[in-house]
Scaffold this motif. Structure first.
Motif, PDB file in Angstrom:
ATOM      1  N   ARG A 157       0.028   8.207 -10.561  1.00  0.00           N
ATOM      2  CA  ARG A 157       0.230   6.607 -10.261  1.00  0.00           C
ATOM      3  C   ARG A 157       0.491   6.130 -11.854  1.00  0.00           C
ATOM      4  O   ARG A 157       1.286   5.212 -11.954  1.00  0.00           O
ATOM      5  CB  ARG A 157      -1.111   6.110  -9.862  1.00  0.00           C
ATOM      6  CG  ARG A 157      -1.366   6.345  -8.379  1.00  0.00           C
ATOM      7  CD  ARG A 157      -2.565   5.858  -7.941  1.00  0.00           C
ATOM      8  NE  ARG A 157      -2.854   6.071  -6.462  1.00  0.00           N
ATOM      9  CZ  ARG A 157      -3.824   5.845  -5.761  1.00  0.00           C
ATOM     10  NH1 ARG A 157      -5.010   5.779  -6.450  1.00  0.00           N
ATOM     11  NH2 ARG A 157      -4.003   5.888  -4.514  1.00  0.00           N
ATOM     12  N   ASP A 161       3.732   3.690 -12.479  1.00  0.00           N
ATOM     13  CA  ASP A 161       3.350   2.629 -12.840  1.00  0.00           C
ATOM     14  C   ASP A 161       4.410   2.234 -14.268  1.00  0.00           C
ATOM     15  O   ASP A 161       4.889   1.141 -14.383  1.00  0.00           O
ATOM     16  CB  ASP A 161       2.085   2.013 -13.282  1.00  0.00           C
ATOM     17  CG  ASP A 161       1.049   2.217 -11.860  1.00  0.00           C
ATOM     18  OD1 ASP A 161       2.060   2.061 -10.960  1.00  0.00           O
ATOM     19  OD2 ASP A 161       0.062   2.337 -11.832  1.00  0.00           O
ATOM     20  N   ALA A 165       7.707   1.883 -11.150  1.00  0.00           N
ATOM     21  CA  ALA A 165       7.276   0.735 -10.338  1.00  0.00           C
ATOM     22  C   ALA A 165       8.640  -0.312 -10.218  1.00  0.00           C
ATOM     23  O   ALA A 165       8.436  -0.839  -9.238  1.00  0.00           O
ATOM     24  CB  ALA A 165       6.096  -0.042 -10.827  1.00  0.00           C
ATOM     25  N   TRP A 173      10.308   6.671  -5.859  1.00  0.00           N
ATOM     26  CA  TRP A 173       9.566   5.709  -4.875  1.00  0.00           C
ATOM     27  C   TRP A 173       9.038   7.223  -3.974  1.00  0.00           C
ATOM     28  O   TRP A 173       7.693   7.238  -3.533  1.00  0.00           O
ATOM     29  CB  TRP A 173      10.068   4.993  -4.285  1.00  0.00           C
ATOM     30  CG  TRP A 173      10.191   3.517  -4.993  1.00  0.00           C
ATOM     31  CD1 TRP A 173      11.044   3.417  -5.914  1.00  0.00           C
ATOM     32  CD2 TRP A 173       9.045   2.745  -5.195  1.00  0.00           C
ATOM     33  NE1 TRP A 173      10.927   2.095  -6.573  1.00  0.00           N
ATOM     34  CE2 TRP A 173       9.682   1.749  -5.944  1.00  0.00           C
ATOM     35  CE3 TRP A 173       8.013   2.271  -4.358  1.00  0.00           C
ATOM     36  CZ2 TRP A 173       8.934   0.519  -6.260  1.00  0.00           C
ATOM     37  CZ3 TRP A 173       7.520   0.943  -4.477  1.00  0.00           C
ATOM     38  CH2 TRP A 173       7.689   0.015  -5.787  1.00  0.00           C
ATOM     39  N   SER A 188      -2.467   4.373   0.817  1.00  0.00           N
ATOM     40  CA  SER A 188      -1.645   4.352  -0.504  1.00  0.00           C
ATOM     41  C   SER A 188      -0.220   4.475  -0.020  1.00  0.00           C
ATOM     42  O   SER A 188       0.683   4.060  -0.561  1.00  0.00           O
ATOM     43  CB  SER A 188      -2.364   4.786  -1.532  1.00  0.00           C
ATOM     44  OG  SER A 188      -3.467   4.587  -1.788  1.00  0.00           O
ATOM     45  N   ILE A 192       2.736   1.671  -0.390  1.00  0.00           N
ATOM     46  CA  ILE A 192       3.737   1.743  -1.463  1.00  0.00           C
ATOM     47  C   ILE A 192       5.274   1.829  -0.524  1.00  0.00           C
ATOM     48  O   ILE A 192       6.069   1.389  -1.223  1.00  0.00           O
ATOM     49  CB  ILE A 192       3.427   3.342  -2.177  1.00  0.00           C
ATOM     50  CG1 ILE A 192       2.381   3.187  -3.298  1.00  0.00           C
ATOM     51  CG2 ILE A 192       4.823   3.522  -2.930  1.00  0.00           C
ATOM     52  CD1 ILE A 192       2.133   4.426  -3.801  1.00  0.00           C
ATOM     53  N   ARG A 195       5.947  -1.434  -0.072  1.00  0.00           N
ATOM     54  CA  ARG A 195       6.469  -2.444  -1.138  1.00  0.00           C
ATOM     55  C   ARG A 195       7.892  -1.964  -1.410  1.00  0.00           C
ATOM     56  O   ARG A 195       8.900  -2.729  -1.959  1.00  0.00           O
ATOM     57  CB  ARG A 195       5.437  -1.884  -2.352  1.00  0.00           C
ATOM     58  CG  ARG A 195       4.079  -2.613  -2.667  1.00  0.00           C
ATOM     59  CD  ARG A 195       3.346  -1.903  -3.401  1.00  0.00           C
ATOM     60  NE  ARG A 195       4.004  -2.149  -4.914  1.00  0.00           N
ATOM     61  CZ  ARG A 195       3.549  -0.938  -5.946  1.00  0.00           C
ATOM     62  NH1 ARG A 195       2.657  -0.145  -5.883  1.00  0.00           N
ATOM     63  NH2 ARG A 195       4.120  -1.110  -7.127  1.00  0.00           N
TER      64      ARG A 195
END
Length: 400
Positions: A157, A161, A165, A173, A188, A192, A195
């Motif tokens: 992560r 990030d 991200a 991704w 999660s 994601i 997103r």
């Protein structure tokens, strides 16, 4: 134009990409002059079709291999899952005075994660940071994948990030979704995924497989159905056997075995072993002998050499008290000549990887380990746990 090295290199590459390796090698041998591109092209051609020995033999003939040649060989070995040779070659490359670049790092990391060596992944990550290539999308993707496979999801992560991200690259991704899926963190993975879609990044088939795999691990049936029936058509991605198998897995884990069978029957192509395997495992968990038998029969037609299917079915029979049928499955396994793959576990400690193989007494701590297992089994019995048969315990036990 026959002697022009650029033309010859192009033709060698053309033949190799078309799978005509004999023609490619004939022209290669006849070339009066060869450069790094020539060797790289021929090596990559062999690696692409799994001819590792020929590729390595050719590599050792290179007069003065350059970094791209080392990268071509390392990448080819990873492509063919020859991870042990990758680490040796990586060390030899550095001993020869070459510094790994972003291509090298992204190629080497899958080999390291296959050995579950978190410490080495961290060392490679540190090297990437020091040399300014940790933000490279391919390096970041490989790091996320490696951290996920070695169980360090927080590390995956952090890399995402820091470098992914805000990226529009679908592969980075997909990597973090896969990392969450591997660790069983379906919430999660789905979050994601949403997103990603919300930022206008179109998922590809690999992305859908990753998020559906997360749903399968956790039995998220509603989400799996929505992705299969709504999201995939929305992005004009036709479901493949891999995605269907994931949804079958979600249904089977949830105990919705009849619905799983119906989905398999509705598939527009023959279901693969993963779909039937998911159904068999679901039947074993929920002790449905009839559906287990149905899935097992199909698996025998597809992959009769897979020992795991026999063991799951034998244990399912044992749990149902059908000792005769369980013995028949084990006998059939012997007749086919399929051997059970020994259970294996490992842990990193004291600066090296400690490997433990089921029933192996070679390890110096084997006796203590077996004694501990006996104690644990005794405690389980005291707590009310029961075992259908000694054979079931023996076949399910993977540690020692």
């Amino acid at each position: 134009m026959g002697a022009d090295i650029v033309v010859c290199n192009s033709i060698v590459g053309l033949y190799a990409r078309c799978g005509s390796l004999e023609h490619s090698r004939t022209l290669f041998d006849e070339m009066p002059e060869k450069d790094g591109v020539t060797y790289n092209t021929m090596i990559s051609g062999y690696m692409a079709y799994g001819f590792i020995n020929q590729a390595m033999e050719l590599f050792h003939q290179v007069p003065n291999p350059v970094l791209s040649t080392w990268n071509a060989v390392i990448g080819g070995l990873v492509q063919n899952n020859s991870f042990h040779h990758v680490l040796d070659l990586f060390q030899a490359m550095q001993n020869a005075g070459f510094r790994p670049n972003s291509v090298t790092i992204s190629c080497v990391l899958p080999a390291i994660s296959s050995h579950s060596s978190l410490l080495t992944v961290k060392q490679i990550h540190s090297y990437a940071v020091r040399n300014g290539c940790d933000r490279n999308v391919y390096v970041a993707t490989a790091l996320i994948d490696a951290y996920g496979k070695t169980g360090f999801l927080d590390g995956a992560r952090r890399v995402f990030d820091a470098s992914g991200a805000g990226s529009t690259s679908v592969i980075i991704w997909t990597a973090i979704i896969s990392a969450c899926s591997i660790r069983g963190n379906s919430d999660s993975a789905v979050s994601i995924f949403r997103r990603m879609v919300g930022r206008g990044i179109e998922p590809d088939p690999v992305t859908f497989t990753a998020v559906l795999s997360a749903c399968a691990h956790s039995g998220e049936v509603d989400e799996a159905r929505r992705i299969l029936n709504v999201s995939m058509p929305e992005f004009r991605v036709s479901p493949e056997a891999e995605q269907y198998a994931c949804v079958v897995g979600a249904l089977s884990r949830k105990g919705m075995l009849s619905e799983a069978v119906e989905l398999i029957d509705r598939m527009p192509f023959p279901p693969n072993s993963k779909a039937w395997g998911a159904l068999l495992n679901g039947a074993a968990v929920h002790r449905d002998v009839a559906i287990g038998e149905h899935a097992f029969e199909r698996l025998l037609e597809i992959e009769a050499e897979n020992s795991g299917n026999y063991i799951v079915m034998a244990n399912l029979y044992s749990q149902a008290g059908k000792w005769k049928e369980a013995q028949m499955v084990r006998k059939k396994m012997e007749e086919v000549g399929v051997g059970k793959v020994a259970g294996c576990s490992w842990i990193e400690g004291n600066g090296r990887l400690q490997v433990f193989i089921s029933s192996d007494m070679a390890n110096e701590h084997s006796r203590q380990a077996f004694e501990l297992i006996d104690e644990l089994v005794g405690l389980m019995r005291e707590e009310g746990y029961t075992f259908a048969a000694k054979e079931e315990l023996d076949e399910e036990c993977c540690c020692c």
